[in-house]
Motif scaffolding. Sequence first.
Motif, short mmCIF file in Angstrom:
data_model
loop_
_atom_site.label_atom_id
_atom_site.label_comp_id
_atom_site.label_asym_id
_atom_site.label_seq_id
_atom_site.Cartn_x
_atom_site.Cartn_y
_atom_site.Cartn_z
N LEU A 68 23.69 35.15 -35.62
CA LEU A 68 23.14 35.64 -34.36
C LEU A 68 21.77 35.02 -34.10
CD1 LEU A 68 23.31 37.52 -31.92
CD2 LEU A 68 22.36 39.35 -33.34
N ARG A 69 20.97 34.90 -35.15
CA ARG A 69 19.65 34.29 -35.02
C ARG A 69 19.76 32.82 -34.62
NH1 ARG A 69 15.05 36.67 -37.35
NH2 ARG A 69 13.20 35.31 -37.32
N ILE A 70 20.71 32.11 -35.20
CA ILE A 70 20.91 30.70 -34.86
C ILE A 70 21.37 30.56 -33.42
CG2 ILE A 70 22.33 28.67 -35.38
CD1 ILE A 70 22.25 29.66 -38.36
N GLU A 71 22.27 31.44 -32.97
CA GLU A 71 22.70 31.40 -31.57
C GLU A 71 21.52 31.63 -30.64
OE1 GLU A 71 25.72 34.36 -31.50
OE2 GLU A 71 27.30 33.00 -32.24
N ARG A 72 20.59 32.50 -31.03
CA ARG A 72 19.42 32.74 -30.20
C ARG A 72 18.49 31.53 -30.16
NH1 ARG A 72 18.30 38.96 -32.25
NH2 ARG A 72 19.85 39.94 -30.88
N MET A 73 18.44 30.77 -31.26
CA MET A 73 17.66 29.53 -31.23
C MET A 73 18.18 28.62 -30.13
SD MET A 73 17.37 28.55 -35.27
CE MET A 73 16.82 29.73 -36.51
N HIS A 74 19.49 28.47 -30.04
CA HIS A 74 20.07 27.60 -29.01
C HIS A 74 19.85 28.17 -27.61
CE1 HIS A 74 21.80 24.90 -31.95
NE2 HIS A 74 22.27 25.95 -32.61
#
Length: 200
Positions: A68-74
């Motif tokens: 979820l954190r990685i998706e938020r980075m994008h």
Amino acid sequence: MIPVPPLPPTVPAGRTARHPQPVLSLGQGLELRPWRLADADVLVTAAQDPAIRKWNLLRVESPDAARLRIERMHERWRAETGAVWAVARAADGRALGLVGWNDVDLADGSAEIVYWVLPGARGGGVVAEAVRRLSRWALEDLGLYRLRLCPSVANPASCRVADRTGFVLEGTMRGALLHEDGRHDQHLHALVRGNLPGTR
């Protein structure tokens, strides 16, 4: 009353949203690349490291939370509010750390750098090289004007990174950041366009 026209933005909107996040080369067989969902285990591991957890306030308790954190980075790249890279080995893609820009303000032309590396990647100048490379990208390619680096005064290692990468100490922000052990004063280091080391 004569209306005052708005000031033009330092960086026009759409500069990052219209383009994919670039891969940036480093020395030592490393590169800066966008985070991948497959890197979730690295974020979980990083959040268990005492130094990363303390100085970066990193809380990632599970692979699902990491993804979820990685998706938020994008999402932040597309929204033009953040730009975060993995410090990775070019040969196999293994992520060793994180470096990027928070609080990106294209109109004002400013951002704050954040970073961490896993214990095995420390001590070899990786962080300083990544900060220098990403600062060059932010100032010369993206077109920002002013960059900030704001470590706790109790974190001398980050202050040394600032010194090695051309960020000038401008002062102390009292009680500016809440850590697990209470509020910390932060040093304010800054780098402005035209003062990037190695340029004139």
